[in-house]
Design a protein around this motif. Structure first.
Motif, PDB file in Angstrom:
ATOM      1  N   THR A   1       0.837  -1.204   0.000  1.00 42.60           N
ATOM      2  CA  THR A   1       0.000   0.000   0.000  1.00 42.60           C
ATOM      3  C   THR A   1       0.867   1.249   0.000  1.00 42.60           C
ATOM      4  O   THR A   1       0.606   2.201  -0.742  1.00 42.60           O
ATOM      5  CB  THR A   1      -0.932   0.004   1.224  1.00 42.60           C
ATOM      6  OG1 THR A   1      -1.794  -1.140   1.167  1.00 42.60           O
ATOM      7  CG2 THR A   1      -1.787   1.257   1.251  1.00 42.60           C
ATOM      8  N   LEU A   2       1.904   1.263   0.837  1.00 42.98           N
ATOM      9  CA  LEU A   2       2.817   2.403   0.886  1.00 42.98           C
ATOM     10  C   LEU A   2       3.580   2.540  -0.427  1.00 42.98           C
ATOM     11  O   LEU A   2       3.775   3.659  -0.928  1.00 42.98           O
ATOM     12  CB  LEU A   2       3.797   2.234   2.046  1.00 42.98           C
ATOM     13  CG  LEU A   2       4.774   3.390   2.289  1.00 42.98           C
ATOM     14  CD1 LEU A   2       4.012   4.684   2.582  1.00 42.98           C
ATOM     15  CD2 LEU A   2       5.711   3.062   3.443  1.00 42.98           C
ATOM     16  N   VAL A   3       4.001   1.425  -1.003  1.00 39.70           N
ATOM     17  CA  VAL A   3       4.705   1.456  -2.295  1.00 39.70           C
ATOM     18  C   VAL A   3       3.798   2.019  -3.377  1.00 39.70           C
ATOM     19  O   VAL A   3       4.220   2.852  -4.194  1.00 39.70           O
ATOM     20  CB  VAL A   3       5.191   0.035  -2.677  1.00 39.70           C
ATOM     21  CG1 VAL A   3       5.759   0.029  -4.091  1.00 39.70           C
ATOM     22  CG2 VAL A   3       6.241  -0.452  -1.685  1.00 39.70           C
ATOM     23  N   ALA A   4       2.541   1.583  -3.399  1.00 40.19           N
ATOM     24  CA  ALA A   4       1.587   2.073  -4.399  1.00 40.19           C
ATOM     25  C   ALA A   4       1.355   3.573  -4.243  1.00 40.19           C
ATOM     26  O   ALA A   4       1.280   4.314  -5.236  1.00 40.19           O
ATOM     27  CB  ALA A   4       0.269   1.314  -4.285  1.00 40.19           C
ATOM     28  N   ALA A   5       1.244   4.042  -2.995  1.00 49.68           N
ATOM     29  CA  ALA A   5       1.034   5.465  -2.748  1.00 49.68           C
ATOM     30  C   ALA A   5       2.237   6.279  -3.210  1.00 49.68           C
ATOM     31  O   ALA A   5       2.088   7.331  -3.853  1.00 49.68           O
ATOM     32  CB  ALA A   5       0.772   5.709  -1.266  1.00 49.68           C
TER      33      ALA A   5
END
Length: 334
Positions: free
Chosen positions: A235-239
């Motif tokens: 999720t953090l990588v996608a953001a």
């Protein structure tokens, strides 16, 4: 400016450290900052936001705004990018990737795209790059005022599919908490403007402290609601990847558009910096009003928190390059 300077800023910026600390404290002590928790953060935030926008209003130079009124093509371009091109890009991305991104994060990206431009960093970077500062002041200020109405309206178009928001009540709350103190500050500027100008540097510090309290409260609600336990590192990588792609695309599009419209060097700088900026200072308090004590508010705020840091670092590098280019143009014209 050394190529390492932006990276140095990244690791020495107390505000970035403060955001990381706020998130950590929210993870460790969610019951302190959550809605209705020990700190009663909601009341503190409302008082802080009101005071911040009052200070912005009393420090806002109406004379500088009047100087920037003439260049209507520049103003139209900035506002169209801020409130139309950004959301349209999100619509295309949502069609392609919406099913692969957590819904709350996707809503956070739309919230980022619907936000107004910044005032302080847009003007500061335009000035350091040798751009049209009066135009930057006008556009950033106009964007902030329009955002009080356009941002919740845009969010309502997407949120309707997810339960919706009370647009009328939201606009009333935003007007009372953001627009009223801004107008009050402007009204009192002739009387108290000189006094508050002595302490103007502290406005930015207080502004950031209120944002940190908002981040702490938002992430406390998310942790208490179990939202982050359901998310993995992807999720953090996608953001992060989504914010980087969005910033790169918008910087390229605004630069091409400014040159295609025949803007001179100074106007191009103002257009690029104002049209690509998104305001965390306005975004954090507006999110608290628009989304209330939603447990996913921390996830919704994640894109603007990342984008805020990226835009400062990348645009600081661009400002130095624009400054060098401006000096070269002046030398060749001499």
């Amino acid at each position: 400016m050394s190529a390492l300077t932006p990276l140095k800023r990244l690791f020495t910026d107390w505000f970035l450290g403060g955001m990381l600390l706020a998130v950590t404290l929210a993870w460790l002590f969610p019951d302190v900052g959550k809605h209705g928790g020990t700190l009663h953060a909601g009341s503190l935030i409302n008082a802080g936001v009101f005071l911040v926008f009052f200070l912005h209003g009393i420090n806002l130079s109406t004379e500088q705004i009047r100087k920037g009124l003439g260049n209507w093509r520049l103003h139209v371009m900035v506002q169209v990018f801020t409130f139309a091109i950004f959301p349209l890009f999100w619509l295309a991305a949502n069609k392609l990737l919406g099913g692969q991104v957590p819904p709350a994060l996707m809503l956070g990206f739309f919230y980022l795209c619907a936000l107004p431009s910044t005032i302080s960093s847009s003007v500061a970077l335009t000035g350091s790059a040798g751009g049209n500062v009066p135009a930057a002041i006008l556009n950033a200020s106009l964007s902030s005022l329009l955002g009080v109405f356009l941002t919740p309206w845009l969010i309502s178009l997407v949120a309707d599919a997810n339960g919706g928001i009370d647009l009328g009540q939201t606009l009333l709350d935003l007007s009372l908490l953001l627009l009223l103190p801004l107008m009050l500050g402007q009204a009192l500027r002739p009387l108290w403007g000189r006094f508050f100008a002595r302490y103007k540097r502290y406005t930015g510090i207080f502004d950031k402290l209120v944002i940190l309290l908002l981040v702490f409260a938002s992430f406390s609600d998310s942790v208490a609601g179990g939202v982050w336990q359901q998310q993995g590192p992807e999720t953090l990588v996608a953001a992060f990847a989504g914010c980087a792609l969005l910033l790169a695309l918008m910087l390229w599009l605004t630069t091409r558009s400014a040159r295609g419209l025949g803007f001179n060097h100074e106007d191009e700088i103002a257009a690029v910096f104002c049209a690509t900026k998104k305001s965390l200072a306005a975004g954090a308090p507006m999110a608290a009003i628009i989304f209330g004590a939603s447990p996913v508010l921390g996830l919704i705020l994640l894109p603007i928190m990342l984008y805020h840091q990226m835009q400062l670092i990348v645009c600081a590098v661009m400002a130095e390059r624009y400054s060098l280019r401006g000096r070269a143009l002046a030398a060749s014209a001499a």
